[in-house]
Scaffold this motif. Structure first.
Motif, short mmCIF file in Angstrom:
data_model
loop_
_atom_site.label_atom_id
_atom_site.label_comp_id
_atom_site.label_asym_id
_atom_site.label_seq_id
_atom_site.Cartn_x
_atom_site.Cartn_y
_atom_site.Cartn_z
N THR A 507 0.85 -1.19 0.00
CA THR A 507 0.00 0.00 0.00
C THR A 507 0.88 1.24 0.00
O THR A 507 2.06 1.17 0.35
CB THR A 507 -0.93 -0.01 1.22
N PRO A 508 0.35 2.41 -0.38
CA PRO A 508 1.17 3.62 -0.40
C PRO A 508 1.78 3.93 0.96
O PRO A 508 1.11 3.90 1.98
CB PRO A 508 0.17 4.70 -0.82
N GLY A 509 3.07 4.21 0.97
CA GLY A 509 3.79 4.48 2.20
C GLY A 509 4.39 3.27 2.84
O GLY A 509 5.23 3.38 3.74
N ALA A 510 3.99 2.06 2.41
CA ALA A 510 4.52 0.82 2.99
C ALA A 510 5.42 0.09 2.01
O ALA A 510 5.74 -1.08 2.21
CB ALA A 510 3.37 -0.10 3.41
N GLU A 511 5.85 0.76 0.93
CA GLU A 511 6.70 0.10 -0.06
C GLU A 511 8.10 -0.14 0.52
O GLU A 511 8.79 0.81 0.90
CB GLU A 511 6.83 0.95 -1.32
N PRO A 512 8.53 -1.39 0.61
CA PRO A 512 9.89 -1.65 1.11
C PRO A 512 10.93 -1.30 0.06
O PRO A 512 10.68 -1.40 -1.14
CB PRO A 512 9.87 -3.15 1.40
N ALA A 513 12.09 -0.87 0.52
CA ALA A 513 13.20 -0.60 -0.40
C ALA A 513 13.77 -1.92 -0.89
O ALA A 513 13.85 -2.90 -0.14
CB ALA A 513 14.26 0.23 0.31
N ALA A 514 14.15 -1.97 -2.15
CA ALA A 514 14.73 -3.17 -2.74
C ALA A 514 16.22 -2.97 -2.96
O ALA A 514 16.63 -1.92 -3.48
CB ALA A 514 14.04 -3.51 -4.06
N THR A 515 17.00 -3.93 -2.57
CA THR A 515 18.44 -3.85 -2.78
C THR A 515 18.73 -3.78 -4.28
O THR A 515 18.37 -4.68 -5.03
CB THR A 515 19.14 -5.07 -2.18
N GLY A 516 19.33 -2.70 -4.71
CA GLY A 516 19.61 -2.51 -6.12
C GLY A 516 18.46 -1.95 -6.92
O GLY A 516 18.62 -1.66 -8.10
N GLY A 517 17.28 -1.79 -6.30
CA GLY A 517 16.14 -1.21 -6.97
C GLY A 517 15.21 -2.24 -7.58
O GLY A 517 15.58 -3.38 -7.85
N TYR A 518 13.96 -1.85 -7.79
CA TYR A 518 12.97 -2.70 -8.44
C TYR A 518 13.17 -2.67 -9.95
O TYR A 518 13.57 -1.65 -10.53
CB TYR A 518 11.56 -2.24 -8.11
N GLU A 557 18.57 0.72 -17.44
CA GLU A 557 18.78 -0.59 -16.83
C GLU A 557 17.54 -1.47 -16.93
O GLU A 557 17.47 -2.53 -16.31
CB GLU A 557 19.18 -0.44 -15.37
N GLY A 558 16.56 -1.03 -17.70
CA GLY A 558 15.36 -1.82 -17.91
C GLY A 558 14.20 -1.48 -17.00
O GLY A 558 13.18 -2.18 -17.02
N GLY A 559 14.31 -0.41 -16.19
CA GLY A 559 13.24 -0.06 -15.27
C GLY A 559 12.00 0.46 -15.97
O GLY A 559 12.09 1.30 -16.87
N ARG A 560 10.83 -0.07 -15.57
CA ARG A 560 9.57 0.36 -16.18
C ARG A 560 8.52 0.56 -15.10
O ARG A 560 8.48 -0.15 -14.09
CB ARG A 560 9.07 -0.69 -17.18
N VAL A 561 7.67 1.54 -15.33
CA VAL A 561 6.56 1.84 -14.43
C VAL A 561 5.29 1.90 -15.27
O VAL A 561 5.25 2.59 -16.30
CB VAL A 561 6.76 3.18 -13.68
N VAL A 562 4.25 1.18 -14.86
CA VAL A 562 2.96 1.20 -15.54
C VAL A 562 1.93 1.68 -14.54
O VAL A 562 1.73 1.06 -13.49
CB VAL A 562 2.58 -0.20 -16.08
N VAL A 563 1.28 2.80 -14.85
CA VAL A 563 0.28 3.38 -13.96
C VAL A 563 -1.12 3.08 -14.50
O VAL A 563 -1.38 3.28 -15.69
CB VAL A 563 0.51 4.90 -13.78
N GLY A 564 -1.98 2.61 -13.64
CA GLY A 564 -3.33 2.24 -14.05
C GLY A 564 -4.27 3.42 -14.05
O GLY A 564 -5.19 3.49 -13.22
N ALA A 565 -4.07 4.34 -14.95
CA ALA A 565 -4.93 5.52 -15.07
C ALA A 565 -4.85 6.02 -16.50
O ALA A 565 -3.91 5.69 -17.25
CB ALA A 565 -4.51 6.61 -14.09
N ASP A 566 -5.82 6.83 -16.88
CA ASP A 566 -5.90 7.35 -18.24
C ASP A 566 -4.71 8.24 -18.51
O ASP A 566 -4.39 9.17 -17.75
CB ASP A 566 -7.20 8.14 -18.40
N SER A 567 -4.02 8.00 -19.61
CA SER A 567 -2.81 8.75 -19.94
C SER A 567 -3.08 10.21 -20.29
O SER A 567 -2.15 11.01 -20.34
CB SER A 567 -2.08 8.08 -21.11
N THR A 568 -4.34 10.57 -20.56
CA THR A 568 -4.64 11.96 -20.92
C THR A 568 -4.82 12.86 -19.70
O THR A 568 -4.90 14.08 -19.85
CB THR A 568 -5.91 12.02 -21.77
N LEU A 569 -4.87 12.30 -18.51
CA LEU A 569 -5.06 13.11 -17.30
C LEU A 569 -3.80 13.91 -17.01
O LEU A 569 -2.68 13.40 -17.16
CB LEU A 569 -5.40 12.21 -16.11
N PRO A 570 -3.94 15.18 -16.58
CA PRO A 570 -2.76 16.01 -16.33
C PRO A 570 -1.81 15.41 -15.30
O PRO A 570 -0.59 15.50 -15.45
CB PRO A 570 -3.37 17.33 -15.83
#
Length: 698
Positions: A507-518, A557-570
């Protein structure tokens, strides 16, 4: 000052005799009544004169009762013409309330129309005699003359540990970053809004700034939202400072240890402190730097009267002492943007080339270039692009972060036919489903609902609008059967995860840090964050998304983020560009146009409808001020997210908002304080909650 007692107290030794030097003590008595929010004068007995110094705790007789208080100053004469009562007892000779903290408490009370007594309860921890090193201060009789006296040899004072020079390479990635550290070293009162880069080790940067101040022989104070952040900051401080040179302050330390660390600061034994919300009042000597990270977090807003915000407390402190101030974060709040727009602070940001090099690749649901955008599953909760990003990260041996807005299983239930929220028949609280084999139950009273019938349409079936972290973990466990599944939410929050393939649902605020990154981050149910009935919905969504995306490795390094929301929103577009400054500027411009905080000053009056309305009408507002309401609170949508605190208000409870231009903020606070004082003097029975800068606006 008005005395609290005109009767001279007698003791077993006879009548008390006033001190020969500075016989008057001005005392801040622990009384929260608004009309008594001022210091009172008392006489100091000659026997207490050495102990009753400014900052010490005392007991005084006030309106026939013995109350605690603090000596603010010693005076030769009093403005009161009648007799003054004596201080009954000096609780401890320890000057626990420093002049700087006393001045800050008074400023915070005036800023938020509260009482200094309430602020001092937040600022100074309760006394612990054993931690103080004394349970009293009675004179100890000397040993008999026939007994030998052993005197411990006194050696040279211990040499303080050396502080290594600070490596400024990381700060030099930011425009004006190196200049900011130079200002901290020189003790100049600069004010900065720091925009942390994606993937930035922000605890290390704050620790370097604190070490810069410590190396110059000055103090530093660092404040973070929660214990997990403080744990990371403590580890970073240990990398640049000896453990004897700083202390951390948190609520879970226990009363004795917290008070012991507080004493180290007030005595000047250490000059660097880090902590959570209450640490903003820590008595650090010779301050050169105060800093707060992630100032948009709700945990930095005090839930007790007078409801101060840590950012505002540190701003008042940096102006009064004066010292350098840094307000940092991955995202930027409208309040921080206002500091920049007004010229009160300066930005510490990296150039666009550096931001692009450090950012992961970010795409949104509905992006026509995303994988599977033309498939039937493009509108699903987990899109083909999200599955592809997760598979690629797992194949590369990195963990995948899945951020879900709500904890639990199905935290929100609606009627399947008319889509109205499902409510408890006993208390009208929201119904939720705690597991696949459980009955729906009320989140307020806990009563199970075995036979639900919608009062609007009569339907007996549910549907869900938001899926919780536990249900999401079940779905992902079936989608990726070979991957390790880790959940971090509620009472089971992880601080870190190893660098190995795993699905981490948080949940937001409870994301653990990952060694070397996600390797990837999937930000699900964006509509649940953006669609909240909250003035700060877009700002909060941006803050939570950026905090999660900052844990992902760069795109190179291959990092990707996918957000579940409409891409047209500001807000989604700002996230894709990694442009928190532009988003904050647009948010501030919209609030200025509509007359919302922080572009205006605002106060809320909450109570019975006629009482709240009459109280608002009695205020003398500055030019441009206006009254909005009253509005019955049961007619407003229920609070959602982290601001949802407790059951619905009582029937008939209303809220009135008072809005004035920024130039009228002080007058508004003074009027609210005068209103509270008048009600306190009259001993009005009707409850009325007064608050400056309310957090919740719907």
């Amino acid at each position: 000052m008005t005395p609290t007692s005109t009767r001279t107290r007698r003791t077993t030794a006879g009548t008390k005799v006033a001190a020969s030097v500075l016989p008057i003590a001005r005392v801040a008595v622990d009384v929260s009544l608004a009309h008594l929010d001022r210091p009172f004068d008392y006489q100091v007995a000659d026997s207490d004169s050495d102990a009753a110094q400014p900052g010490t705790r005392v007991r005084v007789r006030f309106a026939g009762r013995l109350l605690d208080g603090y000596v603010l100053e010693r005076l030769a004469t009093s403005e009161h013409e009648g007799k003054l009562g004596f201080i009954e007892k000096v609780v401890s000779p320890e000057p626990i309330l420093t002049p700087d903290v006393a001045q800050l408490a008074r400023a915070v009370a005036d800023r938020y129309a509260g009482s200094m007594a309430d602020v001092l309860r937040l600022a100074v921890p309760p006394r612990h005699a054993r931690a103080e090193g004394t349970s009293g201060f009675k004179a100890v009789a000397p040993p008999p003359l026939d007994e030998p006296v052993f005197v411990e040899p006194v050696g040279p004072a211990p040499t303080p540990p050396e502080i290594a020079p600070v490596d400024r390479a990381a700060w030099k990635l930011y425009q004006a970053g190196d200049a900011f550290l130079s200002a901290v070293r020189d003790g100049r009162p600069v004010r900065a809004v720091w925009q942390a880069l994606p993937g930035e080790d922000w605890p290390a940067r704050l620790a370097e700034a604190a070490a810069t101040a410590a190396r110059a022989g000055r103090g530093a104070l660092l404040v973070v939202p929660d214990a997990r952040d403080l744990e990371r900051l403590e580890r970073a401080l240990l990398d640049v400072l000896d453990k004897s040179l700083f202390v951390t302050l948190a609520a879970d330390l226990g009363p004795a240890e917290r008070y012991r660390r507080y004493l180290k600061l007030s005595r000047g034994d250490v000059r660097v402190a880090a902590g959570t919300r209450a640490a903003a009042f820590a008595p650090v000597k010779d301050l050169a730097l105060v800093a707060v990270f992630d100032d948009g977090d709700d945990l930095l807003s005090e839930p007790r009267a007078p409801y101060p915000h840590t950012r505002e407390v540190l701003m008042l402190r940096s102006a009064a002492q004066p010292c350098a101030l840094v307000v940092g974060g991955f995202a930027r709040t409208a309040e921080a943007e206002l500091l920049l727009a007004s010229g009160w602070a300066r930005p510490v940001v990296a150039d666009r080339a550096t931001v692009r090099a450090r950012s992961p690749r970010i795409e949104a649901a509905g992006d026509e270039y995303a994988i599977g955008a033309d498939s039937a599953a493009a509108g699903a909760r987990l899109t083909p692009a999200a599955f592809a990003a997760a598979r690629a990260a797992l194949a590369a041996g990195r963990p995948v972060l899945v951020q879900v807005p709500r904890r639990g299983y199905l935290p929100t239930l609606n009627c399947a036919e008319c889509r109205r929220p499902a409510r408890c028949r006993h208390c009208h609280g929201p119904l939720a489903l705690g597991g696949s084999n459980r009955l729906p139950a009320c989140r307020w009273c806990g009563v199970a609902e075995a036979h639900f019938n919608c009062p609007a349409c009569g339907s007996g079936t549910f549907r869900t609008s938001v899926v919780g972290a536990r249900r999401t973990a079940e779905e992902l466990g079936r989608a990726f059967p070979g991957a390790q599944l880790i959940t971090s939410s509620g009472d089971t929050v992880r601080s870190s995860v190893p660098a190995e393939p795993a699905i981490v649902v948080a949940t937001p605020g409870a994301e653990p840090a990952a060694t070397g990154g996600y390797g990837a981050a999937l930000l699900l149910d964006g509509y649940a964050l953006l669609g909240r009935a909250d003035l700060r919905a877009a700002e909060e969504a941006m803050r939570r998304w950026m905090a999660a995306a900052a844990l992902v490795v760069p795109a190179a390094e291959g990092g990707r983020v996918v957000v579940g929301a409409d891409s047209t929103l500001p807000t989604v577009q700002a996230l894709i560009r990694w442009d928190p400054a532009g988003h904050a500027a647009a948010e501030l411009a919209a609030r200025t146009e509509l007359g919302f905080p922080p572009a205006v000053a605002m106060a809320s009056l909450q109570g019975e409808e006629t009482v709240a309305a009459h109280a608002a009408e009695s205020l003398r507002l500055p030019e441009g001020g206006e009254i909005l309401g009253p509005v019955l609170l049961e007619d407003l949508p229920p609070p959602t997210g982290s601001r949802a605190r407790g059951p619905a208000p009582a029937v008939g409870t209303a809220r009135v908002l008072v809005r004035v231009p920024p130039s009228g903020r002080r007058q508004l606070a003074a009027e609210i304080k005068a209103l509270a004082a008048a009600r306190s003097t009259r001993k009005d029975d009707e409850s009325l909650r007064l608050r400056i800068d309310p957090d919740e606006l719907f």
